[in-house]
Design an enzyme around this catalytic site. Structure first.
Site, PDB file in Angstrom:
ATOM      1  N   ASN A 198      44.747  50.140  34.616  1.00  0.00           N
ATOM      2  CA  ASN A 198      44.607  48.673  34.540  1.00  0.00           C
ATOM      3  C   ASN A 198      44.513  48.008  33.244  1.00  0.00           C
ATOM      4  O   ASN A 198      44.145  46.717  33.186  1.00  0.00           O
ATOM      5  CB  ASN A 198      43.549  48.284  35.630  1.00  0.00           C
ATOM      6  CG  ASN A 198      42.238  48.765  35.417  1.00  0.00           C
ATOM      7  OD1 ASN A 198      41.870  49.317  34.348  1.00  0.00           O
ATOM      8  ND2 ASN A 198      41.237  48.805  36.511  1.00  0.00           N
ATOM      9  N   ARG A 254      31.890  44.301  31.383  1.00  0.00           N
ATOM     10  CA  ARG A 254      30.933  44.490  32.315  1.00  0.00           C
ATOM     11  C   ARG A 254      29.880  43.672  32.203  1.00  0.00           C
ATOM     12  O   ARG A 254      29.383  43.188  31.027  1.00  0.00           O
ATOM     13  CB  ARG A 254      30.283  46.078  32.055  1.00  0.00           C
ATOM     14  CG  ARG A 254      30.913  47.159  32.522  1.00  0.00           C
ATOM     15  CD  ARG A 254      31.364  47.175  33.909  1.00  0.00           C
ATOM     16  NE  ARG A 254      32.135  48.327  34.607  1.00  0.00           N
ATOM     17  CZ  ARG A 254      33.334  48.247  34.629  1.00  0.00           C
ATOM     18  NH1 ARG A 254      34.307  47.153  34.392  1.00  0.00           N
ATOM     19  NH2 ARG A 254      34.083  49.164  35.003  1.00  0.00           N
ATOM     20  N   GLN A 314      27.384  43.520  41.392  1.00  0.00           N
ATOM     21  CA  GLN A 314      28.580  42.921  42.169  1.00  0.00           C
ATOM     22  C   GLN A 314      28.653  43.213  43.528  1.00  0.00           C
ATOM     23  O   GLN A 314      28.521  44.473  43.783  1.00  0.00           O
ATOM     24  CB  GLN A 314      30.031  43.414  41.374  1.00  0.00           C
ATOM     25  CG  GLN A 314      30.004  42.909  40.071  1.00  0.00           C
ATOM     26  CD  GLN A 314      31.370  43.318  39.378  1.00  0.00           C
ATOM     27  OE1 GLN A 314      31.582  42.838  38.365  1.00  0.00           O
ATOM     28  NE2 GLN A 314      32.040  44.398  40.001  1.00  0.00           N
ATOM     29  N   HIS A 373      35.523  39.603  40.066  1.00  0.00           N
ATOM     30  CA  HIS A 373      36.118  40.662  39.310  1.00  0.00           C
ATOM     31  C   HIS A 373      37.655  41.012  39.818  1.00  0.00           C
ATOM     32  O   HIS A 373      37.638  41.594  40.786  1.00  0.00           O
ATOM     33  CB  HIS A 373      35.169  41.891  39.506  1.00  0.00           C
ATOM     34  CG  HIS A 373      35.319  43.132  38.448  1.00  0.00           C
ATOM     35  ND1 HIS A 373      34.775  44.191  38.365  1.00  0.00           N
ATOM     36  CD2 HIS A 373      36.495  43.209  37.625  1.00  0.00           C
ATOM     37  CE1 HIS A 373      35.079  44.680  37.368  1.00  0.00           C
ATOM     38  NE2 HIS A 373      35.900  44.374  36.854  1.00  0.00           N
TER      39      HIS A 373
END
Length: 365
Positions: free
Chosen positions: A120, A259, A288, A312
């Site tokens: 990604n 992060r 998260q 996210h």
């Protein structure tokens, strides 16, 4: 045959509407049929918080755990101690900081931790560019004004700038950071800077048109825009605290798609409120999902804007989901075949040792 435990975010009705959506509990990365045909058991859940969570109950006899950076199943030392049969933990995506890597090296003779490197990077790099533009051009308050049925150009234009002739710097210039700099070339920035323990080659620096800065503080003082693209480990946790943020150029923008724990959320929110930071954007949080009272959900600059935060999502576009689903399957094939012929770049820890320097530049034993 082994038990595979998968922790994914819920797709709900969205999984049904988009048949190509792979990164959800409903679609299970497209792996259920393949795993069950080989005699393996697959348990999938989004319930990962607390001792009574499905994650905690099922990990005790799981041989394989698959999780994503977008809805991470945090593998703490305490959880690993309960996972008596665990042999491999796979990140469907990039970033394995949700695993206590030191503990993984000591558990069950050494748990392999692997991720789908490169799956990604393009998606995240595009998201960084988008976020920079959203902040610099003051897009969010302008759009919110229109959605509210209002029209006041002066209110939003007073805090709108051009990206051209600005200094942009990246903290780390790995696969994502380098792609961000390459994409920024088209905007005719005044200068493109990077801070990294490992320099790019002189040829690559010339090709991209960027310059390495030896000191992070020195780079921050020069930048109008800073983008964080480094892994989370002991040395980067809480890196962007009040002291370091004070070194940043007043009125600069900060983008974090690395992060959430790399920044001290309260310090970023305060810097935004004071105007020292003109804007903060990104899609990473800790923990998260982000709790409703997370200060960066609501932080704004004195002019009522400067917040470009989202869930996210940067690395989980449909195109990225296909790549990390395929990469996860390849890692599982390598494991279940007994060949363990993993791509070297996918390995984080293996056979009780670190296979990469990305998580704190550790030397191999």
């Amino acid at each position: 045959m082994g038990k595979v435990l998968m922790v994914l975010y819920d797709g709900f009705e969205h999984a049904e509407q988009e048949p190509n959506l792979l990164g959800t509990t409903e679609n299970e990365l497209g792996l259920r049929k393949w795993l069950e045909e080989q005699g393996h058991t697959l348990v999938t859940t989004s319930d990962k918080e607390g001792e009574n969570s499905m994650f905690d109950k099922e990990l005790v006899d799981a041989e394989v755990i698959i999780t994503t950076p977008f809805h991470p199943g945090y593998l703490t030392a305490e959880r690993l101690a309960k996972a008596k049969k665990l042999k491999i933990a796979v990140t469907a995506g990039i970033g394995s900081d949700h695993v206590d890597l030191d503990a993984a090296n000591k558990t069950n003779g050494g748990i392999t931790v692997a991720e789908v490197t490169g799956s990604n990077v393009v998606s995240v790099a595009e998201h960084v560019i988008m976020t920079i533009l959203v902040l610099v051009r003051n897009f969010v308050p302008a759009h919110e004004q229109i959605a509210a049925g209002e029209w006041n150009v002066a209110a939003v234009a007073k805090n709108e700038y051009d990206l051209e002739n600005k200094v942009v710097g990246t903290v780390a210039v790995g696969r994502i950071g380098e792609r961000v700099l390459r994409r920024l070339r088209a905007f005719d920035c005044k200068e493109l800077l990077y801070f990294d323990y490992q320099p790019l080659s002189a040829e690559k620096e010339k090709e991209i048109g960027c310059r390495r800065v030896e000191s992070l503080e020195e780079m921050l003082g020069q930048c109008d825009v800073v983008t964080i693209n480094c892994p989370l480990h002991e040395k980067t946790k809480g890196l962007f605290n009040k002291e370091l943020i004070s070194k940043m150029k007043p009125g600069s923008w900060l983008v974090n798609t690395a992060r959430g724990a790399i920044v001290v959320k309260e310090d970023v929110a305060e810097a935004l409120k004071s105007g020292h930071l003109r804007g903060y954007g990104g899609d990473v949080w800790y923990p998260q999902p982000a709790p409703k009272d997370h200060p960066l959900r609501y932080a704004a600059n004195p002019w009522g804007g400067g917040n470009a935060t989202v869930p996210h999502m940067s690395g989980t576009s449909i195109d990225a989901q296909k790549r990390y689903a395929e990469g996860t399957k390849a890692i599982l094939q390598s494991y279940f075949s007994g060949k363990e012929d993993y791509r070297p770049e996918d390995l984080i820890v293996h056979k009780g040792d670190y296979a990469t320097k990305a998580y704190g530049q550790r030397e191999k034993k």
